[in-house]
Scaffold this motif. Structure first.
Motif, PDB file in Angstrom:
ATOM      1  N   ARG A  84       0.829  -1.210   0.000  1.00  0.00           N
ATOM      2  CA  ARG A  84       0.000   0.000   0.000  1.00  0.00           C
ATOM      3  C   ARG A  84       0.861   1.257   0.000  1.00  0.00           C
ATOM      4  NH1 ARG A  84      -5.543   1.003   2.822  1.00  0.00           N
ATOM      5  NH2 ARG A  84      -5.847   3.172   2.269  1.00  0.00           N
ATOM      6  N   ALA A  85       1.933   1.261   0.788  1.00  0.00           N
ATOM      7  CA  ALA A  85       2.825   2.415   0.819  1.00  0.00           C
ATOM      8  C   ALA A  85       3.471   2.641  -0.547  1.00  0.00           C
ATOM      9  CB  ALA A  85       3.891   2.223   1.897  1.00  0.00           C
ATOM     10  N   LEU A  86       3.933   1.565  -1.163  1.00  0.00           N
ATOM     11  CA  LEU A  86       4.544   1.688  -2.491  1.00  0.00           C
ATOM     12  C   LEU A  86       3.524   2.131  -3.532  1.00  0.00           C
ATOM     13  CD1 LEU A  86       6.815  -1.487  -2.412  1.00  0.00           C
ATOM     14  CD2 LEU A  86       7.526   0.906  -2.183  1.00  0.00           C
ATOM     15  N   ALA A  87       2.295   1.628  -3.416  1.00  0.00           N
ATOM     16  CA  ALA A  87       1.238   2.029  -4.347  1.00  0.00           C
ATOM     17  C   ALA A  87       0.898   3.502  -4.180  1.00  0.00           C
ATOM     18  CB  ALA A  87      -0.001   1.170  -4.125  1.00  0.00           C
ATOM     19  N   SER A  88       0.916   3.988  -2.951  1.00  0.00           N
ATOM     20  CA  SER A  88       0.639   5.403  -2.705  1.00  0.00           C
ATOM     21  C   SER A  88       1.713   6.294  -3.325  1.00  0.00           C
ATOM     22  CB  SER A  88       0.547   5.667  -1.202  1.00  0.00           C
ATOM     23  OG  SER A  88      -0.526   4.952  -0.643  1.00  0.00           O
ATOM     24  N   VAL A  89       2.960   5.875  -3.201  1.00  0.00           N
ATOM     25  CA  VAL A  89       4.059   6.617  -3.832  1.00  0.00           C
ATOM     26  C   VAL A  89       3.905   6.598  -5.341  1.00  0.00           C
ATOM     27  CG1 VAL A  89       6.555   6.662  -4.229  1.00  0.00           C
ATOM     28  CG2 VAL A  89       5.664   6.278  -1.925  1.00  0.00           C
ATOM     29  N   ALA A  90       3.607   5.418  -5.889  1.00  0.00           N
ATOM     30  CA  ALA A  90       3.429   5.302  -7.349  1.00  0.00           C
ATOM     31  C   ALA A  90       2.268   6.159  -7.835  1.00  0.00           C
ATOM     32  CB  ALA A  90       3.210   3.843  -7.730  1.00  0.00           C
ATOM     33  N   ALA A  91       1.189   6.231  -7.058  1.00  0.00           N
ATOM     34  CA  ALA A  91       0.039   7.038  -7.443  1.00  0.00           C
ATOM     35  C   ALA A  91       0.378   8.522  -7.444  1.00  0.00           C
ATOM     36  CB  ALA A  91      -1.138   6.770  -6.503  1.00  0.00           C
ATOM     37  N   CYS A  92       1.260   8.942  -6.543  1.00  0.00           N
ATOM     38  CA  CYS A  92       1.698  10.347  -6.516  1.00  0.00           C
ATOM     39  C   CYS A  92       2.628  10.668  -7.680  1.00  0.00           C
ATOM     40  CB  CYS A  92       2.375  10.666  -5.201  1.00  0.00           C
ATOM     41  SG  CYS A  92       1.260  10.701  -3.793  1.00  0.00           S
ATOM     42  N   VAL A  93       3.525   9.740  -7.974  1.00  0.00           N
ATOM     43  CA  VAL A  93       4.508   9.967  -9.035  1.00  0.00           C
ATOM     44  C   VAL A  93       3.856   9.903 -10.418  1.00  0.00           C
ATOM     45  CG1 VAL A  93       6.566   8.987 -10.134  1.00  0.00           C
ATOM     46  CG2 VAL A  93       6.421   9.120  -7.638  1.00  0.00           C
ATOM     47  N   GLY A  94       2.997   8.922 -10.613  1.00  0.00           N
ATOM     48  CA  GLY A  94       2.318   8.754 -11.899  1.00  0.00           C
ATOM     49  C   GLY A  94       0.836   8.552 -11.696  1.00  0.00           C
ATOM     50  N   PRO A  95       0.058   9.643 -11.548  1.00  0.00           N
ATOM     51  CA  PRO A  95      -1.360   9.514 -11.229  1.00  0.00           C
ATOM     52  C   PRO A  95      -2.150   8.659 -12.220  1.00  0.00           C
ATOM     53  CG  PRO A  95      -0.659  11.803 -11.079  1.00  0.00           C
ATOM     54  CD  PRO A  95       0.475  11.019 -11.653  1.00  0.00           C
ATOM     55  N   GLY A  96      -1.695   8.545 -13.434  1.00  0.00           N
ATOM     56  CA  GLY A  96      -2.410   7.754 -14.442  1.00  0.00           C
ATOM     57  C   GLY A  96      -2.097   6.279 -14.417  1.00  0.00           C
ATOM     58  N   LEU A  97      -1.217   5.860 -13.535  1.00  0.00           N
ATOM     59  CA  LEU A  97      -0.818   4.456 -13.495  1.00  0.00           C
ATOM     60  C   LEU A  97      -1.925   3.573 -13.000  1.00  0.00           C
ATOM     61  CD1 LEU A  97       2.822   4.773 -12.145  1.00  0.00           C
ATOM     62  CD2 LEU A  97       2.091   4.360 -14.474  1.00  0.00           C
TER      63      LEU A  97
END
Length: 97
Positions: A84-97
């Motif tokens: 979940r933490a990694l997914a949150s970072v990924a969502a911030c870095v690439g919102p369209g992912l």
């Protein structure tokens, strides 16, 4: 003793790393040739998707939004919270992912 003597040699360490990489690439990976389960990469990607989009109480429960037969989370909750933490970072870095 021989290995310890070579430990400071960066070239030796690089060669050793390449040898390990080559040796591991000779074997199949989990999920190979079994679409849509294409291995550990897909499993971890799916876990990040589940933990980001579902409430924690649904992570380990079969439901319409969480098919446990398709890479269900099978690790302890600490691993799920890391996903979940990694997914949150990924969502911030690439919102369209």
């Amino acid at each position: 003793a021989w290995l310890r003597a070579r430990a400071d040699d960066a070239g030796f360490l690089c060669l050793l790393a390449l040898l390990v990489r080559a040796a591991t690439s000779l074997h199949p990976y989990s999920g190979e040739a079994t679409p849509p389960r294409f291995g550990d990469y897909e499993a971890h990607r799916h876990w990040m998707e589940v933990t980001l989009n579902l409430p924690a109480r649904s992570w380990y429960v079969q439901g319409p939004d969480n098919d446990l037969e398709y890479w269900g989370i099978d690790y302890p909750p600490l691993s799920a919270y890391l996903a979940r933490a990694l997914a949150s970072v990924a969502a911030c870095v690439g919102p369209g992912l």
